[in-house]
Design a protein around this motif. Sequence first.
Motif, PDB file in Angstrom:
ATOM      1  N   ARG A 170      -2.499   2.542 -10.712  1.00  0.00           N
ATOM      2  CA  ARG A 170      -1.622   3.722 -10.342  1.00  0.00           C
ATOM      3  C   ARG A 170      -0.253   3.384 -10.660  1.00  0.00           C
ATOM      4  N   ASP A 171       0.460   2.112 -10.605  1.00  0.00           N
ATOM      5  CA  ASP A 171       1.802   1.716 -11.042  1.00  0.00           C
ATOM      6  C   ASP A 171       2.061   1.648 -12.415  1.00  0.00           C
ATOM      7  N   GLN A 172       1.018   1.621 -13.185  1.00  0.00           N
ATOM      8  CA  GLN A 172       1.330   0.973 -14.765  1.00  0.00           C
ATOM      9  C   GLN A 172       2.597   1.441 -15.403  1.00  0.00           C
ATOM     10  N   ASP A 173       2.779   2.781 -15.293  1.00  0.00           N
ATOM     11  CA  ASP A 173       3.953   3.267 -16.032  1.00  0.00           C
ATOM     12  C   ASP A 173       5.382   3.038 -15.271  1.00  0.00           C
ATOM     13  N   LYS A 174       5.044   2.861 -14.136  1.00  0.00           N
ATOM     14  CA  LYS A 174       6.333   2.582 -13.247  1.00  0.00           C
ATOM     15  C   LYS A 174       6.712   1.126 -13.561  1.00  0.00           C
ATOM     16  N   LEU A 175       5.499   0.158 -13.465  1.00  0.00           N
ATOM     17  CA  LEU A 175       5.934  -1.454 -13.759  1.00  0.00           C
ATOM     18  C   LEU A 175       6.489  -1.555 -15.068  1.00  0.00           C
ATOM     19  N   THR A 176       6.097  -0.875 -16.101  1.00  0.00           N
ATOM     20  CA  THR A 176       6.449  -1.014 -17.721  1.00  0.00           C
ATOM     21  C   THR A 176       7.943  -0.467 -17.444  1.00  0.00           C
ATOM     22  N   ALA A 177       8.396   0.340 -17.015  1.00  0.00           N
ATOM     23  CA  ALA A 177       9.666   1.099 -17.013  1.00  0.00           C
ATOM     24  C   ALA A 177      10.635   0.135 -16.331  1.00  0.00           C
ATOM     25  N   ILE A 178      10.164  -0.484 -15.097  1.00  0.00           N
ATOM     26  CA  ILE A 178      11.078  -1.514 -14.470  1.00  0.00           C
ATOM     27  C   ILE A 178      11.353  -2.702 -15.339  1.00  0.00           C
ATOM     28  N   GLY A 179      10.028  -3.046 -15.807  1.00  0.00           N
ATOM     29  CA  GLY A 179      10.176  -4.289 -16.516  1.00  0.00           C
ATOM     30  C   GLY A 179      10.999  -4.239 -17.591  1.00  0.00           C
ATOM     31  N   SER A 197      -0.279  -7.259 -18.787  1.00  0.00           N
ATOM     32  CA  SER A 197       0.051  -8.013 -20.240  1.00  0.00           C
ATOM     33  C   SER A 197       0.939  -6.671 -20.677  1.00  0.00           C
ATOM     34  N   LYS A 198       0.074  -5.633 -20.659  1.00  0.00           N
ATOM     35  CA  LYS A 198       0.651  -4.433 -21.493  1.00  0.00           C
ATOM     36  C   LYS A 198       1.893  -3.983 -21.173  1.00  0.00           C
ATOM     37  N   SER A 199       2.038  -4.096 -19.744  1.00  0.00           N
ATOM     38  CA  SER A 199       3.346  -3.734 -19.260  1.00  0.00           C
ATOM     39  C   SER A 199       4.567  -4.859 -19.197  1.00  0.00           C
ATOM     40  N   GLY A 200       4.134  -6.035 -19.786  1.00  0.00           N
ATOM     41  CA  GLY A 200       5.201  -6.931 -20.042  1.00  0.00           C
ATOM     42  C   GLY A 200       5.324  -7.907 -19.025  1.00  0.00           C
ATOM     43  N   VAL A 205       0.923  -1.120  -0.122  1.00  0.00           N
ATOM     44  CA  VAL A 205       0.005   0.142   0.076  1.00  0.00           C
ATOM     45  C   VAL A 205       0.752   1.231  -0.120  1.00  0.00           C
ATOM     46  N   GLN A 206       1.896   1.270   0.845  1.00  0.00           N
ATOM     47  CA  GLN A 206       2.875   2.434   1.108  1.00  0.00           C
ATOM     48  C   GLN A 206       3.816   2.627  -0.460  1.00  0.00           C
ATOM     49  N   SER A 207       4.384   1.750  -0.750  1.00  0.00           N
ATOM     50  CA  SER A 207       5.182   1.633  -1.747  1.00  0.00           C
ATOM     51  C   SER A 207       4.683   1.178  -3.286  1.00  0.00           C
ATOM     52  N   GLY A 208       3.732   0.427  -3.330  1.00  0.00           N
ATOM     53  CA  GLY A 208       3.333  -0.253  -4.665  1.00  0.00           C
ATOM     54  C   GLY A 208       4.224  -1.431  -5.146  1.00  0.00           C
ATOM     55  N   TYR A 209       3.827  -2.218  -5.852  1.00  0.00           N
ATOM     56  CA  TYR A 209       4.109  -3.305  -6.532  1.00  0.00           C
ATOM     57  C   TYR A 209       5.392  -2.995  -7.224  1.00  0.00           C
ATOM     58  N   ALA A 210       5.321  -1.727  -7.887  1.00  0.00           N
ATOM     59  CA  ALA A 210       6.553  -1.211  -8.949  1.00  0.00           C
ATOM     60  C   ALA A 210       7.826  -0.942  -8.029  1.00  0.00           C
ATOM     61  N   GLU A 211       7.599  -0.432  -6.927  1.00  0.00           N
ATOM     62  CA  GLU A 211       8.866  -0.040  -6.220  1.00  0.00           C
ATOM     63  C   GLU A 211       9.321  -1.342  -5.488  1.00  0.00           C
ATOM     64  N   LEU A 212       8.639  -2.168  -5.100  1.00  0.00           N
ATOM     65  CA  LEU A 212       9.002  -3.568  -4.462  1.00  0.00           C
ATOM     66  C   LEU A 212       9.882  -4.193  -5.527  1.00  0.00           C
ATOM     67  N   ALA A 213       9.225  -4.398  -6.873  1.00  0.00           N
ATOM     68  CA  ALA A 213       9.858  -5.154  -8.023  1.00  0.00           C
ATOM     69  C   ALA A 213      10.963  -4.210  -8.184  1.00  0.00           C
ATOM     70  N   ARG A 214      11.388  -3.324  -8.247  1.00  0.00           N
ATOM     71  CA  ARG A 214      12.679  -2.429  -8.489  1.00  0.00           C
ATOM     72  C   ARG A 214      13.674  -2.540  -7.550  1.00  0.00           C
ATOM     73  N   LEU A 215      13.194  -2.786  -6.066  1.00  0.00           N
ATOM     74  CA  LEU A 215      14.392  -3.006  -5.146  1.00  0.00           C
ATOM     75  C   LEU A 215      14.630  -4.489  -5.112  1.00  0.00           C
ATOM     76  N   ILE A 216      13.669  -5.529  -5.460  1.00  0.00           N
ATOM     77  CA  ILE A 216      14.147  -6.665  -5.208  1.00  0.00           C
ATOM     78  C   ILE A 216      15.109  -7.124  -6.590  1.00  0.00           C
ATOM     79  N   ALA A 217      14.619  -6.677  -7.554  1.00  0.00           N
ATOM     80  CA  ALA A 217      15.251  -6.893  -9.056  1.00  0.00           C
ATOM     81  C   ALA A 217      16.464  -6.304  -8.851  1.00  0.00           C
ATOM     82  N   GLY A 218      16.875  -5.303  -8.308  1.00  0.00           N
ATOM     83  CA  GLY A 218      17.959  -4.533  -8.302  1.00  0.00           C
ATOM     84  C   GLY A 218      19.016  -5.016  -7.397  1.00  0.00           C
ATOM     85  N   SER A 219      18.649  -6.123  -6.664  1.00  0.00           N
ATOM     86  CA  SER A 219      19.893  -6.570  -5.626  1.00  0.00           C
ATOM     87  C   SER A 219      20.560  -7.602  -6.635  1.00  0.00           C
TER      88      SER A 219
END
Length: 111
Positions: free
Chosen positions: A48-57, A81-84, A14-28
């Motif tokens: 809410r996170d669609q653009d961020k999810l796409t960029a991280i992917g 699907s659209k975000s990959g 809720v606080q960070s969103g799925y995109a931020e968590l994916a970025r942090l974990i994948a960045g390790s």
Amino acid sequence: TSQNPVDATAQAIVQSGYAELARLIAGSPAVDAVIMIVSARSAASFERDQDKLTAIGLASSKPILMWSYTLPSAETTRILSKSGYPLFTSMQTCARALAAMVEYRAFRDRR
């Protein structure tokens, strides 16, 4: 816990969103691939996170897969699907897909 050191909890989502968590974990450097466990029933957090999810992917060289423990809404499925991102409703199928990716990479590395 040490058995699950990357359990983000619902509050972190809720606080960070799925995109931020994916970025942090994948960045390790200690992580080779990511399986995000999500609730895809509601599309709100994904909208809410669609653009961020796409960029991280696009930026990540590591596979990021999504497994929903709830039945996904059509809108969430469309967004991911659209975000990959592949979205699975079966953990077994998700794990098999990741295993196939690992096997394919090993095959390519041998060539």
